[in-house]
Design a protein around this motif. Structure first.
Motif, mmCIF file in Angstrom:
data_model
loop_
_atom_site.group_PDB
_atom_site.id
_atom_site.type_symbol
_atom_site.label_atom_id
_atom_site.label_comp_id
_atom_site.label_asym_id
_atom_site.label_seq_id
_atom_site.Cartn_x
_atom_site.Cartn_y
_atom_site.Cartn_z
ATOM 1 N N ARG B 23 -28.372 14.909 -16.358
ATOM 2 C CA ARG B 23 -27.344 15.484 -17.074
ATOM 3 C C ARG B 23 -26.246 15.456 -16.265
ATOM 4 O O ARG B 23 -24.996 15.549 -16.673
ATOM 5 N N PHE B 31 -20.163 12.223 -20.996
ATOM 6 C CA PHE B 31 -19.471 12.899 -21.957
ATOM 7 C C PHE B 31 -17.868 13.240 -21.868
ATOM 8 O O PHE B 31 -17.298 13.437 -22.603
ATOM 9 N N LYS B 42 -24.683 17.312 -27.668
ATOM 10 C CA LYS B 42 -25.645 16.943 -26.503
ATOM 11 C C LYS B 42 -27.176 17.186 -27.002
ATOM 12 O O LYS B 42 -27.984 17.855 -26.349
#
Lengths: 341, 341
Positions: B23, B31, B42
């Motif tokens: 992440r 991102f 996501k």
């Protein structure tokens, strides 16, 4: 397929050249196996007619070993992407298929994998419409890596978004957890448990469709707890929703031998990867009916409601133990089991 | 991007775990770079609205070295798939992006590649809408492999098919050949030629669109001669059409230094890979106008008509030499230059 008739025992660099050896490999194995009008265009790509909302998902599969109890990298590559498309509330239709082969992979193994791709695609009702094959030198890859990108039609009744999750929603899990990860792990470690642990790799798209047919927008979210397991996926969901999730420890569906294997290897099953299990977060008023529908299906016969969404402890997953204790379930940080998918 | 602020110098197995390290990598690099509403969902995939005929193409990029004169694997992965979609007569719109990273790749290199993907995507007018990142152990990959799968809207005037090719059609090539392959080769061999040979990697989709706007179904086929080069692609086309192709040797656009480099290394430029060159097979009555349009474009300024489709020598490509000799151009068989894309 009798691979002795192909005229080559292993895949080598020439098969990735774009020349006649590539064409030979494609004609003798790929086009022969998948034979459909899209792929038969033999162009740089395929043309498909679309109307409406489509879900697109991509995944590269680098699992080691490539053959394991319950499946191989070929069917995993299909099921994984089919399920990801389904998790978007869509009906999977088409897949692209791209191989990166390490020089020296036996034609036998390659053919087995291609056949598994075909079998899994047929079971899921998807067509392989375009592809690519690259070959890298010995020691620059690891037998075979597969990328699949999937396209599906969003179900007309679907409205899947973490924004729709409400306090009181129920958390439903479709089957026993940690089976895929422990199957791979025992294969790697050469462990033999009392009875064999088998990967749960399978397609769940038809069950997902049935749920959307019946319950439509009462289904707020689908997720498949692959890498990082159930704990990581639930944690990730809570970071997005500003609500909490409470789960009940003794509801978590876990087979005894998988629990034992986890204990031997010092792994927490909550963080171990799954491949044929999904989570549904649904409106409380339909939860019992959702569980009933899922239990009636082969792919969901071990379905359990494991908890609910709470206004308490926002952005946190809390596990309530048998004797009433509570603990926070954190997401996985680093790597427990590399190359599990 | 100042990579010292990321908190990690290299990509390691934890970044492929699906946990918080994954992440972190996604949030800090992926991102942040691609920031668009599709990717920002996501979720396991992205949802896109489609109507009409869509072209889909997939390619894995395994080029070595990953940085080369004129580009890197990141922009190659975008341009390659964008061009494949364009070759189907379509306007590229969306790309999926999947990385397989070898443990130990520097965060710096990864970031450079991701930035190149973004830059190339912007130049081509495509959005990265979904992705995947896997990490394999040191020695089980080779720095980085990238898969992109592209989706484009078929141009309303396009009717691209080898079935449309007629005797008399002209064979047009958009620029100097063999530049990409020789740039990679000289990089690998550590050769320094008089002036540097640079890869021709670029997107040709806007030029393709302009041609379709102007000439519609008078354009019978587009192909990009990547792996296997011009010779292999022309040979492949003749196997599909039951007609022949004659090309004129001294018309083949080839830069002197590339020709010299090929000679030194004993390579035939007709078999060397291109990345920013395409072939158009067009109706004879528009051929001059097509060449003129292409020459007026930056991406086609070195366009040449190199030959035509014949009823003679069906299924064969024949090259006519300067002094009138004729020889058959066979497709590439095995591997001349492995891992060229």
């Amino acid at each position: 397929m009798d691979t002795t008739k192909l005229g080559f025992d292993t895949i080598n660099l020439g098969h990735g050249s774009g020349g006649t050896m590539t064409r030979d490999l494609l004609d003798k194995i790929i086009f022969k196996t998948f034979n459909n009008p899209y792929l038969n265009q033999k162009h740089d790509g395929s043309i498909v007619k679309f109307t409406g909302d489509f879900a697109i998902s991509t995944d590269s599969f680098v699992i080691s070993p490539i053959f394991f109890k319950g499946g191989n990298i070929g069917e995993l590559a299909v099921n994984g992407t089919v399920n990801d498309v389904a998790m978007c509330g869509a009906i999977p239709k088409y897949l692209s298929l791209a191989f990166i082969v390490e020089e020296g992979l036996s034609t036998d193994d390659f053919t087995k994998i291609v056949n598994s791709v075909k079998m899994a695609a047929d079971k899921s009702g998807v067509l392989i419409i375009t592809g690519d094959t690259k070959v890298v030198e010995r020691g620059k890859g690891d037998k075979i890596f597969i990328n699949t990108t999937g396209f599906g039609e969003v179900h007309p009744k679907a409205n899947i978004s973490s924004n729709n999750i409400l306090v009181g929603d129920k958390i439903i899990v479709s089957g026993f957890i940690a089976q895929h990860g422990m199957a791979i792990m025992s294969e790697r470690e050469g462990l033999e448990f009392e009875s064999t642990i088998v990967s749960d790799t399978t397609n769940v798209n038809f069950l997902v469709k049935e749920l959307l047919d019946k319950f439509g927008n009462k289904i707020h979210l689908f997720r498949d707890p692959t890498r990082g397991g159930l704990a990581s996926v639930l944690s990730e969901i809570t970071t997005d929703i500003n609500k909490g999730i409470t789960i009940i420890e003794n509801k978590i569906p876990l087979e005894k031998q998988v629990a034992a294997a986890c204990e031997i290897l010092g792994l927490d099953p909550m963080y171990v990867a799954n491949e044929g299990v999904f989570i549904a977060i649904v409106s409380a008023d339909v939860a019992d009916a959702v569980v009933k529908t899922m239990k009636n299906s082969e792919k969901g016969k071990n379905t359990v409601c494991i908890g609910e969404v709470t206004s308490e402890h926002p952005n946190k997953v809390v596990m309530q133990s048998l004797i009433g204790g509570k603990r926070i379930v954190s997401p996985l940080i680093g790597e427990q089991l590399p190359r599990i998918c």
